[in-house]
Design a protein around this motif. Structure first.
Motif, PDB file in Angstrom:
ATOM      1  N   GLU A 138       0.827  -1.208   0.000  1.00  0.00           N
ATOM      2  CA  GLU A 138       0.000   0.000   0.000  1.00  0.00           C
ATOM      3  C   GLU A 138       0.858   1.253   0.000  1.00  0.00           C
ATOM      4  OE1 GLU A 138      -3.457   2.134   2.765  1.00  0.00           O
ATOM      5  OE2 GLU A 138      -2.790   0.083   3.179  1.00  0.00           O
ATOM      6  N   ASP A 139       1.921   1.244   0.804  1.00  0.00           N
ATOM      7  CA  ASP A 139       2.819   2.404   0.845  1.00  0.00           C
ATOM      8  C   ASP A 139       3.508   2.616  -0.508  1.00  0.00           C
ATOM      9  OD1 ASP A 139       2.122   2.714   3.483  1.00  0.00           O
ATOM     10  OD2 ASP A 139       3.922   1.732   4.277  1.00  0.00           O
ATOM     11  N   ASP A 140       3.950   1.524  -1.128  1.00  0.00           N
ATOM     12  CA  ASP A 140       4.600   1.639  -2.436  1.00  0.00           C
ATOM     13  C   ASP A 140       3.619   2.142  -3.498  1.00  0.00           C
ATOM     14  OD1 ASP A 140       6.929   0.721  -1.312  1.00  0.00           O
ATOM     15  OD2 ASP A 140       6.686  -1.355  -2.021  1.00  0.00           O
ATOM     16  N   LEU A 141       2.385   1.675  -3.420  1.00  0.00           N
ATOM     17  CA  LEU A 141       1.387   2.118  -4.380  1.00  0.00           C
ATOM     18  C   LEU A 141       1.070   3.602  -4.189  1.00  0.00           C
ATOM     19  CD1 LEU A 141      -0.587   1.412  -6.647  1.00  0.00           C
ATOM     20  CD2 LEU A 141      -2.253   0.757  -4.892  1.00  0.00           C
ATOM     21  N   PHE A 188       3.091   5.799  -2.977  1.00  0.00           N
ATOM     22  CA  PHE A 188       4.275   6.525  -3.459  1.00  0.00           C
ATOM     23  C   PHE A 188       4.257   6.613  -4.985  1.00  0.00           C
ATOM     24  CE2 PHE A 188       8.637   6.315  -5.109  1.00  0.00           C
ATOM     25  CZ  PHE A 188       9.147   7.503  -4.600  1.00  0.00           C
ATOM     26  N   LEU A 189       3.925   5.503  -5.629  1.00  0.00           N
ATOM     27  CA  LEU A 189       3.870   5.488  -7.094  1.00  0.00           C
ATOM     28  C   LEU A 189       2.848   6.499  -7.605  1.00  0.00           C
ATOM     29  CD1 LEU A 189       3.757   2.341  -9.352  1.00  0.00           C
ATOM     30  CD2 LEU A 189       2.107   4.168  -9.691  1.00  0.00           C
ATOM     31  N   VAL A 190       1.647   6.460  -7.062  1.00  0.00           N
ATOM     32  CA  VAL A 190       0.591   7.348  -7.533  1.00  0.00           C
ATOM     33  C   VAL A 190       0.969   8.811  -7.277  1.00  0.00           C
ATOM     34  CG1 VAL A 190      -1.810   8.040  -7.174  1.00  0.00           C
ATOM     35  CG2 VAL A 190      -1.210   5.614  -7.310  1.00  0.00           C
ATOM     36  N   ALA A 191       1.541   9.081  -6.114  1.00  0.00           N
ATOM     37  CA  ALA A 191       1.945  10.458  -5.809  1.00  0.00           C
ATOM     38  C   ALA A 191       3.011  10.955  -6.783  1.00  0.00           C
ATOM     39  CB  ALA A 191       2.457  10.552  -4.376  1.00  0.00           C
ATOM     40  N   LEU A 228      -6.101   7.294 -11.512  1.00  0.00           N
ATOM     41  CA  LEU A 228      -5.013   7.005 -10.573  1.00  0.00           C
ATOM     42  C   LEU A 228      -5.424   7.345  -9.141  1.00  0.00           C
ATOM     43  CD1 LEU A 228      -1.861   8.239 -12.530  1.00  0.00           C
ATOM     44  CD2 LEU A 228      -2.266   5.920 -11.694  1.00  0.00           C
ATOM     45  N   GLU A 229      -6.095   8.462  -8.974  1.00  0.00           N
ATOM     46  CA  GLU A 229      -6.569   8.828  -7.642  1.00  0.00           C
ATOM     47  C   GLU A 229      -7.555   7.795  -7.112  1.00  0.00           C
ATOM     48  OE1 GLU A 229      -6.286  13.727  -7.927  1.00  0.00           O
ATOM     49  OE2 GLU A 229      -8.185  12.693  -8.304  1.00  0.00           O
ATOM     50  N   HIS A 230      -8.372   7.260  -7.994  1.00  0.00           N
ATOM     51  CA  HIS A 230      -9.362   6.271  -7.572  1.00  0.00           C
ATOM     52  C   HIS A 230      -8.694   4.979  -7.089  1.00  0.00           C
ATOM     53  CE1 HIS A 230     -13.237   4.273  -7.452  1.00  0.00           C
ATOM     54  NE2 HIS A 230     -12.743   3.274  -8.161  1.00  0.00           N
ATOM     55  N   VAL A 231      -7.531   4.647  -7.653  1.00  0.00           N
ATOM     56  CA  VAL A 231      -6.836   3.419  -7.262  1.00  0.00           C
ATOM     57  C   VAL A 231      -6.467   3.448  -5.789  1.00  0.00           C
ATOM     58  CG1 VAL A 231      -4.684   2.125  -7.563  1.00  0.00           C
ATOM     59  CG2 VAL A 231      -5.987   2.835  -9.555  1.00  0.00           C
ATOM     60  N   VAL A 232      -6.000   4.584  -5.304  1.00  0.00           N
ATOM     61  CA  VAL A 232      -5.583   4.682  -3.899  1.00  0.00           C
ATOM     62  C   VAL A 232      -6.680   5.258  -3.013  1.00  0.00           C
ATOM     63  CG1 VAL A 232      -3.135   4.877  -4.461  1.00  0.00           C
ATOM     64  CG2 VAL A 232      -4.531   6.937  -4.354  1.00  0.00           C
ATOM     65  N   GLY A 233      -7.814   5.625  -3.616  1.00  0.00           N
ATOM     66  CA  GLY A 233      -8.911   6.155  -2.825  1.00  0.00           C
ATOM     67  C   GLY A 233      -8.628   7.507  -2.240  1.00  0.00           C
ATOM     68  N   GLN A 234      -7.725   8.253  -2.865  1.00  0.00           N
ATOM     69  CA  GLN A 234      -7.377   9.577  -2.381  1.00  0.00           C
ATOM     70  C   GLN A 234      -7.278  10.530  -3.559  1.00  0.00           C
ATOM     71  OE1 GLN A 234      -3.888   9.536   0.095  1.00  0.00           O
ATOM     72  NE2 GLN A 234      -4.464   7.633   1.121  1.00  0.00           N
TER      73      GLN A 234
END
Length: 256
Positions: free
Chosen positions: A42-45, A47-50, A160-166
Motif C-alpha cells: 500500500e505504501d509503495d502504491l 508513493f507510485l501514484v503520488a 489514478l486517484e481512484h486506485v488509492v482512494g485519495q
C-alpha cells in the motif's frame, strides 16, 4: 488401569501444549508478515501514484498553455508558438509499475507515443495549411489537439486517484481541468463561426456565378439575328409593287 491412562495423558500434555503453542505462534507470525507485506504494498502504491500524479500535473499544465497559445509575431512579422510542447518522461519515475492494474500501466506507458502522434498531426497541418504570417489553421489545430489530449490525461489522473482512494492537489488539477474545458468550448465556437463565414462566402460566390450565367444567356440572346420593322415594311412594299395594279373601270357614256 485408570491411573496408567492418566499418567499417559499427563506425559503427553506437555508436548501437545508445546506443539499447539508453536502452531499458534507460526500463525500469528505469518499474519503479521502478511500484514506488513500488505502495508508495504500500500505504501509503495501510494508513493507510485503520488510520483506519477506530480509529473502528470506539470504535463497537463503544459498542455493547457499550448491549448491557449495563439502565437506571437517575431521581428519579421511571422507568428511562432510561445509555449513548447510538454514532456512526460517515464524514465524519471523510479517506481514499481507492476503495482498498478494492467490498463493503467498501458495508458501511462503509451502517453509518449500518443503525444508523438499528436505532434505529427500538428506538423502536417502546418505543411498543408500554409497561411503566413499568422498561420490560423496551424495554431487552431495545435490548440485543439492539445486541449483534447490534456483532457484525456486529466481523466487518467482521476483514475489514478481512484486506485488509492485519495485525491492529490485537487485545486490545481481542477483549475487545469476547467481551463482545458474552456479552451475546447472556445475552439468549438471559433470553428462554428469559421464554418458560418465559409458557408456565407460559398453562397455569395454561387449567387454571383448564377448572376454571371444569367447575364451570359442574355448576351447570347441579343447576339441572335432578328427581323427588323424596316425590313418587314420594305418587303411588304416590294410585294405591293410586284402585284398587278387593278385596271380602271370604264367611264359611263353620256346619255343621249
Amino acid at each position: 488401569m485408570l491411573t496408567f491412562i492418566t499418567d499417559v495423558f499427563a506425559g503427553l500434555g506437555g508436548p501437545l501444549i508445546g506443539a499447539t503453542s508453536a502452531l499458534v505462534g507460526m500463525w500469528v507470525g505469518n499474519k503479521r508478515a502478511n500484514r506488513a507485506e500488505a502495508q508495504k504494498r500500500e505504501d509503495d502504491l501510494n508513493f507510485l501514484v503520488a510520483e506519477v500524479l506530480s509529473k502528470l500535473q506539470v504535463f497537463v499544465e503544459g498542455c493547457l498553455l499550448v491549448a491557449w497559445d495563439f502565437g506571437d509575431s517575431d521581428e519579421s512579422g511571422e507568428y511562432t508558438p510561445v509555449n513548447t510542447y510538454p514532456i512526460f518522461n517515464l524514465e524519471e519515475l523510479p517506481v514499481e509499475w507492476k503495482l498498478l492494474p494492467f490498463d493503467l500501466q498501458h495508458s501511462l506507458k503509451s502517453l509518449p507515443l500518443r503525444q508523438k502522434k499528436v505532434n505529427k498531426r500538428i506538423s502536417e497541418a502546418f505543411e498543408s495549411d500554409w497561411d503566413p504570417p499568422e498561420h490560423p489553421g496551424y495554431f487552431r489545430t495545435r490548440r485543439e489537439l492539445y486541449a483534447e489530449f490534456g483532457s484525456r490525461v486529466v481523466l487518467l489522473m482521476r483514475r489514478l486517484e481512484h486506485v488509492v482512494g485519495q485525491t492529490g492537489d485537487g485545486d490545481l488539477l481542477r483549475e487545469v481541468e476547467v481551463g482545458l474545458f474552456d479552451a475546447q468550448n472556445y475552439l468549438l465556437s471559433e470553428r462554428k463561426k469559421s464554418d458560418t463565414k465559409i458557408a456565407a462566402a460559398q453562397n455569395e460566390s454561387g449567387y454571383i456565378a448564377s448572376e454571371d450565367a444569367a447575364s451570359t444567356r442574355v448576351t447570347k440572346a441579343d447576339a441572335l439575328p432578328s427581323s427588323s420593322p424596316s425590313s418587314s415594311s420594305s418587303s411588304s412594299s416590294s410585294s405591293s409593287s410586284s402585284s398587278p395594279s387593278p385596271s380602271p373601270s370604264p367611264s359611263p357614256s353620256p346619255s343621249p
